[in-house]
Design a protein around this motif. Structure first.
Motif, PDB file in Angstrom:
ATOM      1  N   ASN A   1      19.327  10.208  -0.106  1.00  0.00           N
ATOM      2  CA  ASN A   1      20.705   9.744  -0.032  1.00  0.00           C
ATOM      3  C   ASN A   1      20.767   8.359   0.604  1.00  0.00           C
ATOM      4  O   ASN A   1      19.813   7.912   1.237  1.00  0.00           O
ATOM      5  N   SER A   2      21.892   7.703   0.430  1.00  0.00           N
ATOM      6  CA  SER A   2      22.104   6.374   1.023  1.00  0.00           C
ATOM      7  C   SER A   2      20.932   5.450   0.732  1.00  0.00           C
ATOM      8  O   SER A   2      20.411   4.769   1.624  1.00  0.00           O
ATOM      9  N   LEU A   3      20.539   5.412  -0.507  1.00  0.00           N
ATOM     10  CA  LEU A   3      19.360   4.637  -0.885  1.00  0.00           C
ATOM     11  C   LEU A   3      19.575   3.150  -0.680  1.00  0.00           C
ATOM     12  O   LEU A   3      20.687   2.621  -0.855  1.00  0.00           O
TER      13      LEU A   3
ATOM     14  N   PHE B   1      16.758  11.090   3.928  1.00  0.00           N
ATOM     15  CA  PHE B   1      15.935  11.880   3.009  1.00  0.00           C
ATOM     16  C   PHE B   1      15.732  13.282   3.573  1.00  0.00           C
ATOM     17  O   PHE B   1      15.626  13.471   4.796  1.00  0.00           O
ATOM     18  N   THR B   2      15.627  14.246   2.670  1.00  0.00           N
ATOM     19  CA  THR B   2      15.350  15.621   3.063  1.00  0.00           C
ATOM     20  C   THR B   2      14.294  16.210   2.133  1.00  0.00           C
ATOM     21  O   THR B   2      14.479  16.206   0.915  1.00  0.00           O
ATOM     22  N   ILE B   3      13.228  16.701   2.729  1.00  0.00           N
ATOM     23  CA  ILE B   3      12.188  17.377   1.950  1.00  0.00           C
ATOM     24  C   ILE B   3      12.432  18.881   2.034  1.00  0.00           C
ATOM     25  O   ILE B   3      12.812  19.410   3.088  1.00  0.00           O
ATOM     26  N   SER B   4      12.245  19.552   0.921  1.00  0.00           N
ATOM     27  CA  SER B   4      12.386  21.009   0.890  1.00  0.00           C
ATOM     28  C   SER B   4      11.401  21.569  -0.128  1.00  0.00           C
ATOM     29  O   SER B   4      10.848  20.826  -0.938  1.00  0.00           O
TER      30      SER B   4
ATOM     31  N   GLU C   1       0.822  -1.188   0.000  1.00  0.00           N
ATOM     32  CA  GLU C   1       0.000   0.000   0.000  1.00  0.00           C
ATOM     33  C   GLU C   1       0.871   1.259   0.000  1.00  0.00           C
ATOM     34  O   GLU C   1       2.039   1.234   0.379  1.00  0.00           O
ATOM     35  N   ARG C   2       0.252   2.338  -0.432  1.00  0.00           N
ATOM     36  CA  ARG C   2       0.944   3.627  -0.431  1.00  0.00           C
ATOM     37  C   ARG C   2       1.210   4.054   1.018  1.00  0.00           C
ATOM     38  O   ARG C   2       0.351   3.904   1.883  1.00  0.00           O
ATOM     39  N   GLU C   3       2.397   4.618   1.233  1.00  0.00           N
ATOM     40  CA  GLU C   3       2.794   4.993   2.586  1.00  0.00           C
ATOM     41  C   GLU C   3       3.421   6.380   2.628  1.00  0.00           C
ATOM     42  O   GLU C   3       4.008   6.837   1.645  1.00  0.00           O
ATOM     43  N   PHE C   4       3.293   7.002   3.773  1.00  0.00           N
ATOM     44  CA  PHE C   4       3.858   8.328   3.977  1.00  0.00           C
ATOM     45  C   PHE C   4       5.380   8.270   3.982  1.00  0.00           C
ATOM     46  O   PHE C   4       5.967   7.328   4.532  1.00  0.00           O
ATOM     47  N   VAL C   5       6.010   9.292   3.409  1.00  0.00           N
ATOM     48  CA  VAL C   5       7.466   9.394   3.433  1.00  0.00           C
ATOM     49  C   VAL C   5       7.901  10.654   4.176  1.00  0.00           C
ATOM     50  O   VAL C   5       8.695  10.591   5.109  1.00  0.00           O
ATOM     51  N   ALA C   6       7.398  11.803   3.751  1.00  0.00           N
ATOM     52  CA  ALA C   6       7.827  13.064   4.353  1.00  0.00           C
ATOM     53  C   ALA C   6       6.809  14.146   4.057  1.00  0.00           C
ATOM     54  O   ALA C   6       6.039  14.034   3.102  1.00  0.00           O
TER      55      ALA C   6
ATOM     56  N   VAL D   1      13.393   6.624   6.884  1.00  0.00           N
ATOM     57  CA  VAL D   1      14.123   7.521   5.984  1.00  0.00           C
ATOM     58  C   VAL D   1      14.787   8.678   6.723  1.00  0.00           C
ATOM     59  O   VAL D   1      15.510   9.468   6.103  1.00  0.00           O
ATOM     60  N   LYS D   2      14.566   8.777   8.019  1.00  0.00           N
ATOM     61  CA  LYS D   2      15.171   9.870   8.799  1.00  0.00           C
ATOM     62  C   LYS D   2      16.691   9.817   8.689  1.00  0.00           C
ATOM     63  O   LYS D   2      17.294   8.756   8.809  1.00  0.00           O
TER      64      LYS D   2
END
Length: 123
Positions: free
Chosen positions: A83-85, A67-70, A44-49, A63-64
């Motif tokens: 990063n660091s996928l 990942f960076t959201i801007s 299922e679809r899930e929250f990321v940021a 993802v903490k």
């Protein structure tokens, strides 16, 4: 008409980086929470940021630190630097606009969605 267009997905090796972009049109989104979600294969679809209007950012635990959201309100664009996928980050990634008050994590609080961009992490 509101439109969200994601870009920047692709195939990357484990440990690599990608930067997703989501360009919004049809409305000024500076006063809205913008979010990124993903849908892994068969799940299922899930929250990321999410990025709120006061600069607050929220991430799912997995993802903490990676990942960076801007957002650039002048360009009506939100980004997700990844990063660091890891292989478990493989999914279709979607951006969305929250139009209903409440938790950032709930899909139902987001009314506008992009078409998604595929991210595949594999060697």
């Amino acid at each position: 008409q509101v439109q969200l267009v994601e870009s920047g997905g692709g195939l990357v090796q484990p440990g690599g980086s990608l930067r997703l972009s989501c360009a919004a049109s049809g409305r000024t989104f500076s006063s809205y929470v913008m979010g990124w979600f993903r849908q892994p294969p068969g799940k299922e679809r899930e929250f990321v940021a999410a990025s709120s209007t006061d600069g607050t950012t929220v991430y799912r635990d997995s993802v903490k630190g990676r990942f960076t959201i801007s957002r650039d309100n002048a360009k009506n664009t939100v980004y997700l630097q990844m990063n660091s996928l890891k292989p478990e980050d493989t999914a279709v990634y979607y951006c969305a606009v929250q139009t209903r008050a409440g938790s950032y994590y709930r899909l139902k609080n987001y009314a506008y969605w992009g078409q998604g961009t595929q991210v595949t992490v594999s060697s």
